[in-house]
Design a protein around this motif. Structure first.
Motif, PDB file in Angstrom:
ATOM      1  N   MET A  76      55.543 -13.119  41.723  1.00 16.20           N
ATOM      2  CA  MET A  76      54.621 -14.111  41.187  1.00 16.20           C
ATOM      3  C   MET A  76      55.365 -15.429  40.960  1.00 16.20           C
ATOM      4  O   MET A  76      56.480 -15.440  40.449  1.00 16.20           O
ATOM      5  CB  MET A  76      54.029 -13.593  39.891  1.00 16.20           C
ATOM      6  N   LYS A  77      54.703 -16.513  41.312  1.00 16.73           N
ATOM      7  CA  LYS A  77      55.305 -17.833  41.123  1.00 16.73           C
ATOM      8  C   LYS A  77      55.423 -18.194  39.646  1.00 16.73           C
ATOM      9  O   LYS A  77      54.633 -17.743  38.824  1.00 16.73           O
ATOM     10  CB  LYS A  77      54.438 -18.884  41.814  1.00 16.73           C
ATOM     11  N   ASP A  78      56.386 -19.041  39.352  1.00 18.70           N
ATOM     12  CA  ASP A  78      56.567 -19.547  37.992  1.00 18.70           C
ATOM     13  C   ASP A  78      55.377 -20.441  37.641  1.00 18.70           C
ATOM     14  O   ASP A  78      55.093 -21.408  38.341  1.00 18.70           O
ATOM     15  CB  ASP A  78      57.870 -20.342  37.920  1.00 18.70           C
ATOM     16  N   MET A  79      54.674 -20.120  36.578  1.00 23.92           N
ATOM     17  CA  MET A  79      53.519 -20.901  36.126  1.00 23.92           C
ATOM     18  C   MET A  79      53.815 -21.614  34.809  1.00 23.92           C
ATOM     19  O   MET A  79      52.906 -21.943  34.062  1.00 23.92           O
ATOM     20  CB  MET A  79      52.302 -19.976  35.969  1.00 23.92           C
ATOM     21  N   THR A  80      55.076 -21.863  34.540  1.00 22.35           N
ATOM     22  CA  THR A  80      55.478 -22.512  33.292  1.00 22.35           C
ATOM     23  C   THR A  80      54.825 -23.891  33.186  1.00 22.35           C
ATOM     24  O   THR A  80      54.921 -24.702  34.105  1.00 22.35           O
ATOM     25  CB  THR A  80      57.011 -22.667  33.243  1.00 22.35           C
ATOM     26  N   PRO A  81      54.173 -24.177  32.054  1.00 18.72           N
ATOM     27  CA  PRO A  81      53.568 -25.499  31.892  1.00 18.72           C
ATOM     28  C   PRO A  81      54.592 -26.548  31.482  1.00 18.72           C
ATOM     29  O   PRO A  81      55.545 -26.265  30.761  1.00 18.72           O
ATOM     30  CB  PRO A  81      52.540 -25.286  30.776  1.00 18.72           C
ATOM     31  N   ASN A  82      54.380 -27.739  31.997  1.00 16.90           N
ATOM     32  CA  ASN A  82      55.097 -28.948  31.582  1.00 16.90           C
ATOM     33  C   ASN A  82      56.619 -28.815  31.584  1.00 16.90           C
ATOM     34  O   ASN A  82      57.295 -29.140  30.602  1.00 16.90           O
ATOM     35  CB  ASN A  82      54.599 -29.433  30.228  1.00 16.90           C
ATOM     36  N   ILE A  83      57.159 -28.408  32.713  1.00 17.44           N
ATOM     37  CA  ILE A  83      58.604 -28.440  32.921  1.00 17.44           C
ATOM     38  C   ILE A  83      58.994 -29.927  32.899  1.00 17.44           C
ATOM     39  O   ILE A  83      58.448 -30.720  33.675  1.00 17.44           O
ATOM     40  CB  ILE A  83      58.980 -27.780  34.262  1.00 17.44           C
ATOM     41  N   PRO A  84      59.871 -30.344  32.000  1.00 15.99           N
ATOM     42  CA  PRO A  84      60.119 -31.777  31.793  1.00 15.99           C
ATOM     43  C   PRO A  84      60.411 -32.567  33.069  1.00 15.99           C
ATOM     44  O   PRO A  84      59.869 -33.663  33.259  1.00 15.99           O
ATOM     45  CB  PRO A  84      61.314 -31.798  30.829  1.00 15.99           C
ATOM     46  N   GLU A  85      61.269 -32.050  33.951  1.00 15.76           N
ATOM     47  CA  GLU A  85      61.601 -32.829  35.146  1.00 15.76           C
ATOM     48  C   GLU A  85      60.421 -32.934  36.116  1.00 15.76           C
ATOM     49  O   GLU A  85      60.297 -33.919  36.849  1.00 15.76           O
ATOM     50  CB  GLU A  85      62.847 -32.284  35.856  1.00 15.76           C
ATOM     51  N   VAL A  86      59.523 -31.955  36.100  1.00 12.21           N
ATOM     52  CA  VAL A  86      58.329 -32.026  36.957  1.00 12.21           C
ATOM     53  C   VAL A  86      57.347 -33.042  36.386  1.00 12.21           C
ATOM     54  O   VAL A  86      56.772 -33.854  37.122  1.00 12.21           O
ATOM     55  CB  VAL A  86      57.683 -30.631  37.120  1.00 12.21           C
ATOM     56  N   VAL A  87      57.174 -33.033  35.082  1.00 16.90           N
ATOM     57  CA  VAL A  87      56.314 -34.030  34.428  1.00 16.90           C
ATOM     58  C   VAL A  87      56.819 -35.435  34.751  1.00 16.90           C
ATOM     59  O   VAL A  87      56.046 -36.325  35.110  1.00 16.90           O
ATOM     60  CB  VAL A  87      56.243 -33.806  32.899  1.00 16.90           C
ATOM     61  N   GLU A  88      58.109 -35.648  34.643  1.00 18.04           N
ATOM     62  CA  GLU A  88      58.687 -36.971  34.909  1.00 18.04           C
ATOM     63  C   GLU A  88      58.500 -37.374  36.368  1.00 18.04           C
ATOM     64  O   GLU A  88      58.216 -38.536  36.672  1.00 18.04           O
ATOM     65  CB  GLU A  88      60.160 -37.009  34.519  1.00 18.04           C
ATOM     66  N   GLU A  89      58.655 -36.437  37.277  1.00 15.90           N
ATOM     67  CA  GLU A  89      58.457 -36.711  38.702  1.00 15.90           C
ATOM     68  C   GLU A  89      57.021 -37.181  38.971  1.00 15.90           C
ATOM     69  O   GLU A  89      56.793 -38.177  39.666  1.00 15.90           O
ATOM     70  CB  GLU A  89      58.735 -35.409  39.469  1.00 15.90           C
ATOM     71  N   VAL A  90      56.060 -36.486  38.389  1.00 16.40           N
ATOM     72  CA  VAL A  90      54.652 -36.856  38.576  1.00 16.40           C
ATOM     73  C   VAL A  90      54.365 -38.193  37.899  1.00 16.40           C
ATOM     74  O   VAL A  90      53.659 -39.039  38.442  1.00 16.40           O
ATOM     75  CB  VAL A  90      53.724 -35.733  38.066  1.00 16.40           C
ATOM     76  N   ARG A  91      54.939 -38.410  36.717  1.00 16.57           N
ATOM     77  CA  ARG A  91      54.740 -39.687  36.012  1.00 16.57           C
ATOM     78  C   ARG A  91      55.224 -40.865  36.872  1.00 16.57           C
ATOM     79  O   ARG A  91      54.535 -41.884  36.982  1.00 16.57           O
ATOM     80  CB  ARG A  91      55.481 -39.688  34.677  1.00 16.57           C
ATOM     81  N   GLU A  92      56.370 -40.727  37.476  1.00 15.42           N
ATOM     82  CA  GLU A  92      56.891 -41.802  38.330  1.00 15.42           C
ATOM     83  C   GLU A  92      55.971 -42.062  39.518  1.00 15.42           C
ATOM     84  O   GLU A  92      55.720 -43.221  39.877  1.00 15.42           O
ATOM     85  CB  GLU A  92      58.297 -41.455  38.812  1.00 15.42           C
ATOM     86  N   LEU A  93      55.461 -41.016  40.125  1.00 18.36           N
ATOM     87  CA  LEU A  93      54.542 -41.184  41.255  1.00 18.36           C
ATOM     88  C   LEU A  93      53.234 -41.819  40.806  1.00 18.36           C
ATOM     89  O   LEU A  93      52.673 -42.679  41.498  1.00 18.36           O
ATOM     90  CB  LEU A  93      54.282 -39.838  41.928  1.00 18.36           C
ATOM     91  N   PHE A  94      52.726 -41.418  39.638  1.00 22.56           N
ATOM     92  CA  PHE A  94      51.512 -42.012  39.090  1.00 22.56           C
ATOM     93  C   PHE A  94      51.697 -43.505  38.834  1.00 22.56           C
ATOM     94  O   PHE A  94      50.848 -44.322  39.193  1.00 22.56           O
ATOM     95  CB  PHE A  94      51.100 -41.291  37.804  1.00 22.56           C
ATOM     96  N   GLU A  95      52.826 -43.873  38.215  1.00 20.28           N
ATOM     97  CA  GLU A  95      53.084 -45.296  37.923  1.00 20.28           C
ATOM     98  C   GLU A  95      53.243 -46.095  39.215  1.00 20.28           C
ATOM     99  O   GLU A  95      52.800 -47.244  39.299  1.00 20.28           O
ATOM    100  CB  GLU A  95      54.314 -45.446  37.032  1.00 20.28           C
ATOM    101  N   ARG A  96      53.838 -45.503  40.215  1.00 17.60           N
ATOM    102  CA  ARG A  96      53.952 -46.154  41.536  1.00 17.60           C
ATOM    103  C   ARG A  96      52.558 -46.411  42.120  1.00 17.60           C
ATOM    104  O   ARG A  96      52.283 -47.482  42.657  1.00 17.60           O
ATOM    105  CB  ARG A  96      54.784 -45.266  42.463  1.00 17.60           C
ATOM    106  N   TYR A  97      51.684 -45.430  41.998  1.00 16.12           N
ATOM    107  CA  TYR A  97      50.303 -45.571  42.465  1.00 16.12           C
ATOM    108  C   TYR A  97      49.580 -46.689  41.696  1.00 16.12           C
ATOM    109  O   TYR A  97      48.900 -47.532  42.291  1.00 16.12           O
ATOM    110  CB  TYR A  97      49.580 -44.233  42.288  1.00 16.12           C
ATOM    111  N   GLU A  98      49.728 -46.708  40.377  1.00 12.54           N
ATOM    112  CA  GLU A  98      49.070 -47.736  39.562  1.00 12.54           C
ATOM    113  C   GLU A  98      49.538 -49.136  39.948  1.00 12.54           C
ATOM    114  O   GLU A  98      48.740 -50.066  40.038  1.00 12.54           O
ATOM    115  CB  GLU A  98      49.333 -47.478  38.074  1.00 12.54           C
ATOM    116  N   GLN A  99      50.828 -49.300  40.197  1.00 10.18           N
ATOM    117  CA  GLN A  99      51.344 -50.606  40.631  1.00 10.18           C
ATOM    118  C   GLN A  99      50.815 -50.955  42.012  1.00 10.18           C
ATOM    119  O   GLN A  99      50.492 -52.116  42.288  1.00 10.18           O
ATOM    120  CB  GLN A  99      52.868 -50.614  40.619  1.00 10.18           C
TER     121      GLN A  99
END
Length: 134
Positions: A1-24
């Protein structure tokens, strides 16, 4: 079974950076970045106040027609990023709509594909008339 851990800090940060890039990219009308953010598939969806973007081609057509500039976002009220494992995320933004007494809501579902990386597979933007209860 795949890891379903919520909010792994480095994954959250990766998505945040992509989101901010999209917003800009929205402000700059950088269609290349906007297109690169979304899944290039007929199954991608972006629903907004005046758009029903079913499929990448319709989403792209809207991007090309949209004027550059800050758009509708004046002030952020709340940004939430929730990740599940390392390959699925949701981003939700609640914001003050520029020049209107309205609140905007934006939601994106992100998936990390093995061959193309993180892509938005579904997005939704809407507005309401009153201040949110957060």
């Amino acid at each position: 079974m795949k890891d379903m851990t919520p909010n792994i800090p480095e994954v959250v940060e990766e998505v945040r950076e992509l989101f901010e890039r999209y917003e800009q990219a929205l402000i700059d009308k950088n269609v290349d970045v906007l297109d690169a953010t979304f899944w290039n598939s007929p199954h991608a969806i972006r629903l907004a106040n005046y758009e029903h973007g079913y499929g990448f081609d319709r989403i792209h057509a809207h991007r090309v027609a949209r004027p550059p500039g800050p758009g509708t976002k004046e002030k952020r009220h709340r940004l939430d990023i929730v990740t599940v494992g390392r390959d699925v995320a949701t981003v939700t933004l609640v914001y003050k709509v520029r020049d209107r007494d309205m609140v905007g809501r934006q939601t994106q579902t992100w998936v990390r594909f093995p061959d193309i990386g993180w892509k938005v597979v579904m997005a939704h933007v809407s507005m309401i008339d009153k201040e949110p209860t957060l």
